[in-house]
Design a protein around this motif. Structure first.
Motif, PDB file in Angstrom:
ATOM      1  N   ARG A   1      17.467  -0.251  -7.862  1.00 56.87           N
ATOM      2  CA  ARG A   1      16.635   0.235  -8.970  1.00 56.87           C
ATOM      3  C   ARG A   1      17.453   1.229  -9.770  1.00 56.87           C
ATOM      4  O   ARG A   1      17.979   2.199  -9.213  1.00 56.87           O
ATOM      5  CB  ARG A   1      15.354   0.891  -8.452  1.00 56.87           C
ATOM      6  N   PRO A   2      17.581   1.015 -11.073  1.00 56.90           N
ATOM      7  CA  PRO A   2      18.426   1.918 -11.876  1.00 56.90           C
ATOM      8  C   PRO A   2      17.935   3.355 -11.825  1.00 56.90           C
ATOM      9  O   PRO A   2      16.739   3.626 -11.696  1.00 56.90           O
ATOM     10  CB  PRO A   2      18.299   1.342 -13.292  1.00 56.90           C
ATOM     11  N   GLU A   3      18.872   4.268 -11.971  1.00 59.37           N
ATOM     12  CA  GLU A   3      18.548   5.702 -12.028  1.00 59.37           C
ATOM     13  C   GLU A   3      17.742   6.017 -13.293  1.00 59.37           C
ATOM     14  O   GLU A   3      17.962   5.397 -14.339  1.00 59.37           O
ATOM     15  CB  GLU A   3      19.839   6.533 -12.048  1.00 59.37           C
TER      16      GLU A   3
ATOM     17  N   GLY B   1       7.967 -13.353  -7.262  1.00 60.97           N
ATOM     18  CA  GLY B   1       7.921 -12.488  -8.434  1.00 60.97           C
ATOM     19  C   GLY B   1       7.119 -11.227  -8.170  1.00 60.97           C
ATOM     20  O   GLY B   1       7.523 -10.125  -8.548  1.00 60.97           O
ATOM     21  N   ALA B   2       5.976 -11.382  -7.499  1.00 55.22           N
ATOM     22  CA  ALA B   2       5.152 -10.217  -7.176  1.00 55.22           C
ATOM     23  C   ALA B   2       5.844  -9.331  -6.149  1.00 55.22           C
ATOM     24  O   ALA B   2       5.755  -8.096  -6.220  1.00 55.22           O
ATOM     25  CB  ALA B   2       3.792 -10.667  -6.662  1.00 55.22           C
TER      26      ALA B   2
ATOM     27  N   PRO C   1       0.830  -1.210   0.000  1.00 49.57           N
ATOM     28  CA  PRO C   1       0.000   0.000   0.000  1.00 49.57           C
ATOM     29  C   PRO C   1       0.864   1.259   0.000  1.00 49.57           C
ATOM     30  O   PRO C   1       0.777   2.111   0.892  1.00 49.57           O
ATOM     31  CB  PRO C   1      -0.787  -0.143   1.307  1.00 49.57           C
ATOM     32  N   CYS C   2       1.698   1.394  -1.040  1.00 49.59           N
ATOM     33  CA  CYS C   2       2.695   2.457  -1.085  1.00 49.59           C
ATOM     34  C   CYS C   2       2.679   3.104  -2.465  1.00 49.59           C
ATOM     35  O   CYS C   2       2.286   2.489  -3.459  1.00 49.59           O
ATOM     36  CB  CYS C   2       4.093   1.896  -0.804  1.00 49.59           C
ATOM     37  N   GLU C   3       3.165   4.349  -2.498  1.00 53.56           N
ATOM     38  CA  GLU C   3       3.225   5.090  -3.757  1.00 53.56           C
ATOM     39  C   GLU C   3       4.434   4.648  -4.581  1.00 53.56           C
ATOM     40  O   GLU C   3       5.428   4.155  -4.042  1.00 53.56           O
ATOM     41  CB  GLU C   3       3.319   6.593  -3.477  1.00 53.56           C
TER      42      GLU C   3
ATOM     43  N   THR D   1       8.596  -4.309  -5.105  1.00 54.93           N
ATOM     44  CA  THR D   1       9.818  -3.666  -4.616  1.00 54.93           C
ATOM     45  C   THR D   1      10.348  -2.679  -5.645  1.00 54.93           C
ATOM     46  O   THR D   1      10.686  -1.529  -5.322  1.00 54.93           O
ATOM     47  CB  THR D   1      10.877  -4.731  -4.304  1.00 54.93           C
ATOM     48  N   ALA D   2      10.416  -3.111  -6.897  1.00 56.25           N
ATOM     49  CA  ALA D   2      10.894  -2.233  -7.962  1.00 56.25           C
ATOM     50  C   ALA D   2       9.983  -1.019  -8.128  1.00 56.25           C
ATOM     51  O   ALA D   2      10.450   0.087  -8.415  1.00 56.25           O
ATOM     52  CB  ALA D   2      10.989  -3.009  -9.272  1.00 56.25           C
ATOM     53  N   ARG D   3       8.699  -1.214  -7.935  1.00 57.20           N
ATOM     54  CA  ARG D   3       7.744  -0.112  -8.102  1.00 57.20           C
ATOM     55  C   ARG D   3       7.886   0.953  -7.025  1.00 57.20           C
ATOM     56  O   ARG D   3       7.873   2.159  -7.325  1.00 57.20           O
ATOM     57  CB  ARG D   3       6.315  -0.653  -8.098  1.00 57.20           C
ATOM     58  N   VAL D   4       8.009   0.541  -5.773  1.00 62.56           N
ATOM     59  CA  VAL D   4       7.970   1.527  -4.681  1.00 62.56           C
ATOM     60  C   VAL D   4       9.346   2.085  -4.331  1.00 62.56           C
ATOM     61  O   VAL D   4       9.444   3.037  -3.573  1.00 62.56           O
ATOM     62  CB  VAL D   4       7.274   0.951  -3.420  1.00 62.56           C
ATOM     63  N   LEU D   5      10.415   1.514  -4.893  1.00 61.49           N
ATOM     64  CA  LEU D   5      11.742   2.103  -4.729  1.00 61.49           C
ATOM     65  C   LEU D   5      11.893   3.305  -5.644  1.00 61.49           C
ATOM     66  O   LEU D   5      11.434   3.293  -6.787  1.00 61.49           O
ATOM     67  CB  LEU D   5      12.828   1.089  -5.076  1.00 61.49           C
TER      68      LEU D   5
END
Length: 294
Positions: A292-294, A178-179, A156-158, A184-188
């Motif tokens: 997470r890449p820049e 996988g999810a 539940p994060c942006e 993790t990739a999304r909210v980082l």
């Protein structure tokens, strides 16, 4: 937390996870002294001397310290709350996935000078215990600590909300790595880091889950999942994370954990088979990091 949110969390939990962290309350068991729920990182502890509660708590705190260091956080001198000019300027925003009682969140705030720490757990009973345990900090510094209900697979994060994500001994419960990796990739934020520590099988050889189910009750009853470590590393890579690295810390986990277990269980009982599974190269303890890449 609304009743509907709580019920939704309970509905998505596997039954043994619901029981272990709800009515059974592992955090109250003597083997998990201090309210932490992890096997410990025993590198700085003399295992030739008798082990007491102080050493046990130190091992659990040290596991967090090792993971936080691996995530790129740096310790900062502690300051009185009244001397902090702005929490926004102090340091990175940290999310712990599977926070339990929030003891690791407290270590992070106390020792790493983070601007804000969010402890996330799927279990509403654990969250109630965490809020009770840290009531003073939540009251005095609400901008620095919060607890939220959420699953590793549906946070539940942006997008890009956190600089650092850590997870300590929770991934063995996640039904979908996988999810978890995708979330993790999304909210980082770009440039953010993740460090996840847990026990995994050393490879994906056929029969590993059955081997562990024979050795260890927690794998037989479904509390723990026999994930190969490469499933997590491949999931991180597939989610677009880079610089994925795996560190085995088994030499600093299993012997100390086994010695501590020896206070309650004799060598022929199933809990002592964690060390056996490690010695037979079935199971190990890892810290997996990625960026997470820049």
């Amino acid at each position: 937390m609304t009743d509907s949110a709580e019920q939704s969390g309970l509905a998505t939990m596997r039954p043994m996870v619901r029981e272990a962290y709800g009515p059974a309350d592992l955090s109250g068991e003597p083997i998990f002294a201090g309210g932490f729920i992890n096997f410990g990182y025993w590198r700085a502890i003399d295992l030739g001397l008798p082990l007491g509660e102080a050493e046990r708590v130190r091992s659990q705190e040290d596991l967090y310290r090792h993971v936080l260091d691996a995530a790129g956080l740096r310790k900062e001198p502690t300051e009185p709350a009244e001397s902090r000019e702005s929490t926004e300027a102090k340091g990175p925003k940290v999310l712990e996935v599977g926070c339990g009682l929030g003891m690791g969140c407290a270590v992070t705030l106390r020792e790493y000078g983070s601007a804000a720490v969010t402890g996330m757990d799927i279990h509403p009973q654990q969250l109630r215990r965490a809020r009770d345990t840290h009531a003073d900090l939540l009251r005095d510094e609400p901008e620095r600590l919060r607890f939220v209900q959420g699953a590793a697979e549906r946070m539940p994060c942006e997008d890009g909300e956190f600089d650092v994500i850590v997870s300590v001994e929770a991934a063995q419960h996640f039904p979908d790595l996988g999810a978890f990796a995708a979330e993790t990739a999304r909210v980082l934020r770009p440039g953010g880091r993740v460090a996840a520590a847990s026990f995994f099988t050393v490879d994906d050889a056929p029969g590993r889950p059955e081997e562990l189910a024979r050795l260890l009750e927690t794998f037989a009853d479904g509390l723990d999942i026999a994930w190969p470590v490469n499933v997590l590393t491949e999931a991180f890579t597939a989610s677009g994370l880079t610089d994925v690295r795996v560190e085995s810390i088994g030499p600093h986990v299993w012997r100390g954990w086994d010695l501590w277990l020896g206070r309650w269980w004799s060598p022929e009982t199933w809990p002592r088979n964690f060390l056996r599974a490690y010695e037979e190269r079935v199971l190990d303890y890892y810290v997996v990091t990625a960026v997470r890449p820049e």
